[in-house]
Design a protein around this motif. Structure first.
Motif, PDB file in Angstrom:
ATOM      1  N   PRO A  43     -23.960   0.956   4.053  1.00 14.34           N
ATOM      2  CA  PRO A  43     -23.840  -0.400   4.589  1.00 14.34           C
ATOM      3  C   PRO A  43     -23.905  -0.379   6.115  1.00 14.34           C
ATOM      4  O   PRO A  43     -23.772   0.677   6.730  1.00 14.34           O
ATOM      5  CB  PRO A  43     -22.456  -0.839   4.101  1.00 14.34           C
ATOM      6  CG  PRO A  43     -21.705   0.421   3.876  1.00 14.34           C
ATOM      7  CD  PRO A  43     -22.673   1.530   3.677  1.00 14.34           C
ATOM      8  N   ALA A  44     -24.133  -1.551   6.700  1.00 18.16           N
ATOM      9  CA  ALA A  44     -24.209  -1.635   8.154  1.00 18.16           C
ATOM     10  C   ALA A  44     -22.835  -1.382   8.766  1.00 18.16           C
ATOM     11  O   ALA A  44     -22.729  -0.861   9.875  1.00 18.16           O
ATOM     12  CB  ALA A  44     -24.729  -3.007   8.575  1.00 18.16           C
ATOM     13  N   ALA A  45     -21.786  -1.775   8.037  1.00 21.28           N
ATOM     14  CA  ALA A  45     -20.434  -1.546   8.531  1.00 21.28           C
ATOM     15  C   ALA A  45     -19.461  -1.655   7.365  1.00 21.28           C
ATOM     16  O   ALA A  45     -19.757  -2.324   6.368  1.00 21.28           O
ATOM     17  CB  ALA A  45     -20.073  -2.564   9.608  1.00 21.28           C
ATOM     18  N   VAL A  46     -18.339  -0.971   7.499  1.00 22.73           N
ATOM     19  CA  VAL A  46     -17.282  -1.133   6.499  1.00 22.73           C
ATOM     20  C   VAL A  46     -16.050  -1.675   7.213  1.00 22.73           C
ATOM     21  O   VAL A  46     -15.640  -1.162   8.253  1.00 22.73           O
ATOM     22  CB  VAL A  46     -16.943   0.197   5.796  1.00 22.73           C
ATOM     23  CG1 VAL A  46     -15.665   0.052   4.979  1.00 22.73           C
ATOM     24  CG2 VAL A  46     -18.089   0.615   4.889  1.00 22.73           C
ATOM     25  N   LEU A  47     -15.509  -2.756   6.658  1.00 21.62           N
ATOM     26  CA  LEU A  47     -14.348  -3.375   7.271  1.00 21.62           C
ATOM     27  C   LEU A  47     -13.243  -3.469   6.226  1.00 21.62           C
ATOM     28  O   LEU A  47     -13.462  -3.965   5.119  1.00 21.62           O
ATOM     29  CB  LEU A  47     -14.734  -4.769   7.766  1.00 21.62           C
ATOM     30  CG  LEU A  47     -13.617  -5.554   8.451  1.00 21.62           C
ATOM     31  CD1 LEU A  47     -13.220  -4.885   9.757  1.00 21.62           C
ATOM     32  CD2 LEU A  47     -14.059  -6.987   8.698  1.00 21.62           C
ATOM     33  N   VAL A  48     -12.084  -2.949   6.576  1.00 23.43           N
ATOM     34  CA  VAL A  48     -10.961  -3.046   5.643  1.00 23.43           C
ATOM     35  C   VAL A  48     -10.061  -4.186   6.118  1.00 23.43           C
ATOM     36  O   VAL A  48      -9.544  -4.150   7.240  1.00 23.43           O
ATOM     37  CB  VAL A  48     -10.156  -1.728   5.587  1.00 23.43           C
ATOM     38  CG1 VAL A  48      -9.033  -1.838   4.554  1.00 23.43           C
ATOM     39  CG2 VAL A  48     -11.081  -0.575   5.225  1.00 23.43           C
ATOM     40  N   ASN A  49      -9.924  -5.181   5.260  1.00 23.91           N
ATOM     41  CA  ASN A  49      -9.108  -6.342   5.607  1.00 23.91           C
ATOM     42  C   ASN A  49      -7.695  -6.159   5.054  1.00 23.91           C
ATOM     43  O   ASN A  49      -7.488  -6.201   3.843  1.00 23.91           O
ATOM     44  CB  ASN A  49      -9.767  -7.604   5.031  1.00 23.91           C
ATOM     45  CG  ASN A  49      -8.987  -8.847   5.378  1.00 23.91           C
ATOM     46  OD1 ASN A  49      -7.944  -8.780   6.034  1.00 23.91           O
ATOM     47  ND2 ASN A  49      -9.482  -9.984   4.929  1.00 23.91           N
ATOM     48  N   LEU A  50      -6.752  -5.940   5.970  1.00 26.91           N
ATOM     49  CA  LEU A  50      -5.378  -5.666   5.551  1.00 26.91           C
ATOM     50  C   LEU A  50      -4.488  -6.906   5.721  1.00 26.91           C
ATOM     51  O   LEU A  50      -3.264  -6.795   5.757  1.00 26.91           O
ATOM     52  CB  LEU A  50      -4.809  -4.497   6.355  1.00 26.91           C
ATOM     53  CG  LEU A  50      -5.536  -3.155   6.167  1.00 26.91           C
ATOM     54  CD1 LEU A  50      -5.097  -2.150   7.217  1.00 26.91           C
ATOM     55  CD2 LEU A  50      -5.293  -2.587   4.780  1.00 26.91           C
ATOM     56  N   GLY A  51      -5.130  -8.066   5.800  1.00 26.62           N
ATOM     57  CA  GLY A  51      -4.395  -9.308   6.054  1.00 26.62           C
ATOM     58  C   GLY A  51      -3.311  -9.597   5.040  1.00 26.62           C
ATOM     59  O   GLY A  51      -2.274 -10.170   5.367  1.00 26.62           O
ATOM     60  N   ALA A  52      -3.520  -9.168   3.798  1.00 30.05           N
ATOM     61  CA  ALA A  52      -2.553  -9.489   2.749  1.00 30.05           C
ATOM     62  C   ALA A  52      -1.691  -8.287   2.380  1.00 30.05           C
ATOM     63  O   ALA A  52      -1.145  -8.212   1.294  1.00 30.05           O
ATOM     64  CB  ALA A  52      -3.285 -10.010   1.521  1.00 30.05           C
ATOM     65  N   VAL A  53      -1.625  -7.307   3.316  1.00 28.60           N
ATOM     66  CA  VAL A  53      -0.795  -6.129   3.050  1.00 28.60           C
ATOM     67  C   VAL A  53       0.522  -6.270   3.799  1.00 28.60           C
ATOM     68  O   VAL A  53       0.543  -6.425   5.022  1.00 28.60           O
ATOM     69  CB  VAL A  53      -1.516  -4.828   3.472  1.00 28.60           C
ATOM     70  CG1 VAL A  53      -0.575  -3.643   3.358  1.00 28.60           C
ATOM     71  CG2 VAL A  53      -2.748  -4.614   2.622  1.00 28.60           C
ATOM     72  N   GLY A  54       1.609  -6.248   3.068  1.00 29.55           N
ATOM     73  CA  GLY A  54       2.915  -6.408   3.704  1.00 29.55           C
ATOM     74  C   GLY A  54       3.459  -5.087   4.197  1.00 29.55           C
ATOM     75  O   GLY A  54       4.085  -5.001   5.247  1.00 29.55           O
ATOM     76  N   TYR A  55       3.226  -4.036   3.437  1.00 32.39           N
ATOM     77  CA  TYR A  55       3.825  -2.744   3.759  1.00 32.39           C
ATOM     78  C   TYR A  55       2.822  -1.638   3.461  1.00 32.39           C
ATOM     79  O   TYR A  55       2.091  -1.695   2.473  1.00 32.39           O
ATOM     80  CB  TYR A  55       5.097  -2.541   2.937  1.00 32.39           C
ATOM     81  CG  TYR A  55       5.673  -1.157   3.030  1.00 32.39           C
ATOM     82  CD1 TYR A  55       6.372  -0.755   4.155  1.00 32.39           C
ATOM     83  CD2 TYR A  55       5.514  -0.239   1.986  1.00 32.39           C
ATOM     84  CE1 TYR A  55       6.892   0.519   4.254  1.00 32.39           C
ATOM     85  CE2 TYR A  55       6.032   1.048   2.081  1.00 32.39           C
ATOM     86  CZ  TYR A  55       6.725   1.417   3.212  1.00 32.39           C
ATOM     87  OH  TYR A  55       7.238   2.677   3.310  1.00 32.39           O
ATOM     88  N   MET A  56       2.792  -0.660   4.325  1.00 33.60           N
ATOM     89  CA  MET A  56       1.881   0.469   4.122  1.00 33.60           C
ATOM     90  C   MET A  56       2.651   1.745   4.418  1.00 33.60           C
ATOM     91  O   MET A  56       3.277   1.861   5.477  1.00 33.60           O
ATOM     92  CB  MET A  56       0.688   0.314   5.059  1.00 33.60           C
ATOM     93  CG  MET A  56      -0.267   1.478   5.049  1.00 33.60           C
ATOM     94  SD  MET A  56      -1.842   1.059   5.826  1.00 33.60           S
ATOM     95  CE  MET A  56      -1.363   0.875   7.528  1.00 33.60           C
ATOM     96  N   LEU A  98       0.848  -1.185   0.000  1.00 29.56           N
ATOM     97  CA  LEU A  98       0.000   0.000   0.000  1.00 29.56           C
ATOM     98  C   LEU A  98       0.884   1.236   0.000  1.00 29.56           C
ATOM     99  O   LEU A  98       1.271   1.738   1.045  1.00 29.56           O
ATOM    100  CB  LEU A  98      -0.909  -0.035   1.234  1.00 29.56           C
ATOM    101  CG  LEU A  98      -2.188   0.773   1.220  1.00 29.56           C
ATOM    102  CD1 LEU A  98      -2.916   0.641  -0.098  1.00 29.56           C
ATOM    103  CD2 LEU A  98      -3.105   0.325   2.345  1.00 29.56           C
ATOM    104  N   THR A  99       1.245   1.700  -1.198  1.00 24.51           N
ATOM    105  CA  THR A  99       2.118   2.870  -1.307  1.00 24.51           C
ATOM    106  C   THR A  99       1.410   3.963  -2.089  1.00 24.51           C
ATOM    107  O   THR A  99       0.309   3.759  -2.588  1.00 24.51           O
ATOM    108  CB  THR A  99       3.422   2.526  -2.055  1.00 24.51           C
ATOM    109  OG1 THR A  99       3.070   2.095  -3.361  1.00 24.51           O
ATOM    110  CG2 THR A  99       4.189   1.436  -1.348  1.00 24.51           C
ATOM    111  N   PHE A 100       2.085   5.126  -2.209  1.00 24.67           N
ATOM    112  CA  PHE A 100       1.379   6.264  -2.802  1.00 24.67           C
ATOM    113  C   PHE A 100       0.995   6.048  -4.261  1.00 24.67           C
ATOM    114  O   PHE A 100       0.143   6.757  -4.784  1.00 24.67           O
ATOM    115  CB  PHE A 100       2.153   7.571  -2.608  1.00 24.67           C
ATOM    116  CG  PHE A 100       3.512   7.591  -3.248  1.00 24.67           C
ATOM    117  CD1 PHE A 100       3.634   7.826  -4.600  1.00 24.67           C
ATOM    118  CD2 PHE A 100       4.660   7.389  -2.485  1.00 24.67           C
ATOM    119  CE1 PHE A 100       4.886   7.860  -5.200  1.00 24.67           C
ATOM    120  CE2 PHE A 100       5.905   7.418  -3.078  1.00 24.67           C
ATOM    121  CZ  PHE A 100       6.019   7.640  -4.437  1.00 24.67           C
ATOM    122  N   GLU A 101       1.608   5.050  -4.915  1.00 26.46           N
ATOM    123  CA  GLU A 101       1.171   4.757  -6.282  1.00 26.46           C
ATOM    124  C   GLU A 101      -0.217   4.110  -6.280  1.00 26.46           C
ATOM    125  O   GLU A 101      -0.984   4.257  -7.216  1.00 26.46           O
ATOM    126  CB  GLU A 101       2.156   3.811  -6.993  1.00 26.46           C
ATOM    127  CG  GLU A 101       3.406   4.490  -7.526  1.00 26.46           C
ATOM    128  CD  GLU A 101       4.605   4.213  -6.661  1.00 26.46           C
ATOM    129  OE1 GLU A 101       4.435   3.641  -5.556  1.00 26.46           O
ATOM    130  OE2 GLU A 101       5.733   4.566  -7.083  1.00 26.46           O
TER     131      GLU A 101
END
Lengths: 120, 265, 264
Positions: free
Chosen positions: A41-54, A20-23
């Motif tokens: 929606p009732a809720a928004v959930l961001v799943n970052l399980g497969a993000v190595g770097y932010m 997850l970089t500025f590009e």
């Protein structure tokens, strides 16, 4: 980075995969804001399980998502953060600002249970 | 040491200003995630070395490789790609005087990325917060003290989440308390980000505090290189002179002194 | 003798280095103004407009005033001589042609050199001393694109406009003299002035003004970027920017005047 948006019950789940970089963050931003705008929606959930770097643009985008969710009174949460991502959030003192959950199931239980008004 | 491990690799760097030799055959490597301090008295060429790492000057001979790219021979586009991974804190902070602090920090983001303005605003505030300047975004550089200007310069250096961070005399011209504050900030950054850092300084206290390794420069040459402990025990007379703060000796040769006074008549 | 040769040699080398530097800067500026935008590299539009206000709009009063005076004095001085031959009506032709071909562009350039070449040199010189230029480069931004091109664009546009204004103000200045001293009606003066002027008189002045604009920007910016040695260096660069740009403007004026005289 790839972003996929899916529905699970009443909640919208945004799966992020890769770096997850500025590009790539403008892409995530688009998906997040669209998920919040389309219908409430009732809720928004961001799943970052497969993000190595932010990087900080990634964090800023999540902050934007949180702000937009609060404006629409939608509970907003993050899940699946690696130790690394958690550190990054702690560093900028945002670990207390976001609602962070260990797993998707736990997140949905808690987020769906919380009434919109105490989502912030 | 494994050459591929080095983020910055300096090979046989020699440079002249006019006919005067400033740097002589410098060979140095900076490993990933280490903090290298370039220590030396003023005029020993340490700032010049930093300017070569930044590719602001061209050497007479030798190479500077950053992430494997030879910056002395890179095209402007290649060079700019390398520079996007680097952040620099200049001696004076080098903020753009015509812009507010927030615009200073936002400039690289606005010019080099396609981020939305709202995202950029949040990032700018995070960076200012990181250096302890929360709420100072609307100030102009001229309204700030020297220490605050350096902090703001650091916030701008961090704008693009660099891998390499370079400092030119971070504590020069600051009172001891403010200088210690900057050192603490550097240590904090080092602890929390995977940064490779090069710090040019002549402050011993600060060097010993932040360095993983120290390269001691004298008359354009590296005369000692090692960890803080190794440097403290180095036998080179110039190193000991510097560490013990011994002033340069007076010229003792009377004949030479007389000649220096009357030369040219 | 040897030292004289050395002096001449060094002078020549310095001159060549200077003109080489100016030419390189001009080439870069032309690239970033004309070529780069076509390749989608953008241009600093807002900065250019800001510079147009600084160099152009703010110069309107002084350019008008000085040109007005010059026109008036020109009418007076020529009348002094033409009176002897009873040819005072030709004052109008002389003022109109001299202003448009020569004095309008030249006076404008001298004023703009004094106002803008100095401010360009001071601005860039201060940035150089404060390491701001280095900072810009290490961020990965091109200093010519960011700092020189907006000024370049601004003067390219502003110089012809100011020159036209100077032409008008100068001719108006002449009309005051002819009205009160020679009793020539305003309407007659302006009709005669427009009849005396050919399109090429005005155009040749405007072409010159564009060239002057290029000279002023390049010299001002070059001097600023070449500053060394602190506040004193900035002061020296500012002085040198004004002196050099006025000298080069007058040299270019001579060159183009001769060219237009024979060719157009």
């Amino acid at each position: 980075m790839t972003v996929t948006v899916r529905e699970r019950g009443q909640a919208t789940i945004v799966d992020v995969e890769g770096q997850l970089t500025f590009e790539s963050t403008p892409d995530l931003r688009g998906h997040l804001l669209k998920a919040l705008k389309k219908k409430t929606p009732a809720a928004v959930l961001v799943n970052l399980g497969a993000v190595g770097y932010m990087d900080s643009s990634g964090i800023a985008t999540l902050v934007e998502g949180l702000k937009a969710a609060q404006a629409n009174q939608v509970p907003f949460g993050l899940c699946g953060l690696s130790r690394n991502l958690r550190n990054v959030l702690e560093l900028v003192r945002l670990d207390k600002v976001f609602r962070i959950f260990a797993s998707e199931d736990e997140a949905l239980q808690q987020l769906a249970g919380s009434l919109p008004q105490d989502s912030d | 040491m494994d050459a591929t491990d080095a983020v910055i690799r300096i090979e046989g760097l020699t440079t002249h200003y006019g006919t005067r030799r400033i740097l002589n055959n410098i060979n140095l490597q900076v490993r990933a995630r280490e903090t290298l301090v370039l220590l030396g008295a003023s005029g020993t060429g340490k700032s010049t070395l930093l300017r070569h790492i930044l590719a602001l000057e061209r050497p007479t001979e030798g190479h500077v490789f950053i992430n494997g790219i030879d910056t002395c021979r890179a095209s402007e586009e290649e060079l700019n790609r390398v520079r996007r991974r680097m952040g620099v804190l200049f001696q004076s902070g080098a903020l753009f005087g015509s812009m507010t602090l927030a615009d200073n920090v936002a400039l690289p983001l606005r010019e080099l990325t396609k981020l939305e303005e709202s995202t950029i605003q949040i990032m700018v505030r995070m960076k200012l917060d990181l250096v302890g300047l929360t709420g100072f975004g609307d100030y102009m550089p001229a309204q700030l003290s020297g220490g605050m200007r350096k902090r703001a310069g650091l916030a701008r250096a961090l704008a693009m989440d660099p891998e390499i961070l370079l400092f030119d005399e971070p504590s020069a011209g600051l009172d001891p308390i403010t200088a210690a504050g900057i050192d603490a900030l550097i240590l904090n950054l080092k602890k929390t980000f995977p940064l490779t850092m090069v710090v040019v300084t002549h402050e011993l206290v600060s060097a010993f505090q932040i360095a993983d390794r120290i390269a001691m420069l004298h008359e354009g040459e590296v005369i000692a290189l090692g960890t803080v402990e190794e440097i403290k025990q180095a036998s080179h007379p110039r190193v000991q002179q510097f560490l013990n703060r011994v002033p340069e000796e007076q010229m003792r040769d009377r004949e030479a002194y007389l000649r220096s006074l009357t030369a040219g008549f | 003798m040897g030292s004289l040769l050395a002096y001449v040699g060094r002078g020549t080398l310095n001159f060549l280095r200077y003109t080489g530097g100016i030419a390189r800067l001009g080439k870069d500026a032309a690239y970033w103004t004309l070529w780069a935008p076509l390749r989608g590299k953008g241009i600093k539009g807002r900065a250019a407009i800001h510079q147009m206000v600084l160099a152009g709009v703010n110069a309107v009063p002084i350019v008008s005033l000085i040109s007005f005076f010059v026109g008036l004095v020109l009418a007076l001085q020529t009348a002094y001589e033409l009176r002897k031959y009873g040819g005072t009506v030709y004052v109008v032709n002389l003022v109109a042609v001299a202003m448009s071909r020569q004095l309008g562009p030249l006076m404008t350039a001298v004023i703009v050199a004094g106002r803008s070449a100095s401010s360009f040199a001071a601005e860039l010189g201060t940035m150089k001393v404060g390491e701001e230029i280095d900072a810009l480069e290490t961020i990965g931004l091109n200093k010519v694109k960011f700092l020189v091109v907006p000024k370049f664009l601004a003067l390219l546009l502003v110089m012809p406009c100011l020159t036209l204004l100077a032409d008008l103000a100068g001719i108006a200045g002449g009309s005051i003299f002819t009205l009160y001293e020679l009793g020539m009606p305003m309407g007659y003066y302006w009709t005669r002035a427009t009849e005396a002027l050919l399109l090429r008189d005005i155009l040749s002045g405007l072409i010159k003004s564009v060239v002057f604009g290029i000279i002023i920007t390049m010299v001002g910016c070059y001097e600023g970027l070449a500053v060394r040695g602190g506040a004193e260096g900035v002061g020296r660069a500012t002085t040198s920017a004004v002196v050099t740009s006025i000298t080069l403007v007058i040299a270019a004026d001579m060159f183009f005047s001769v060219l237009f005289y024979y060719l157009w």
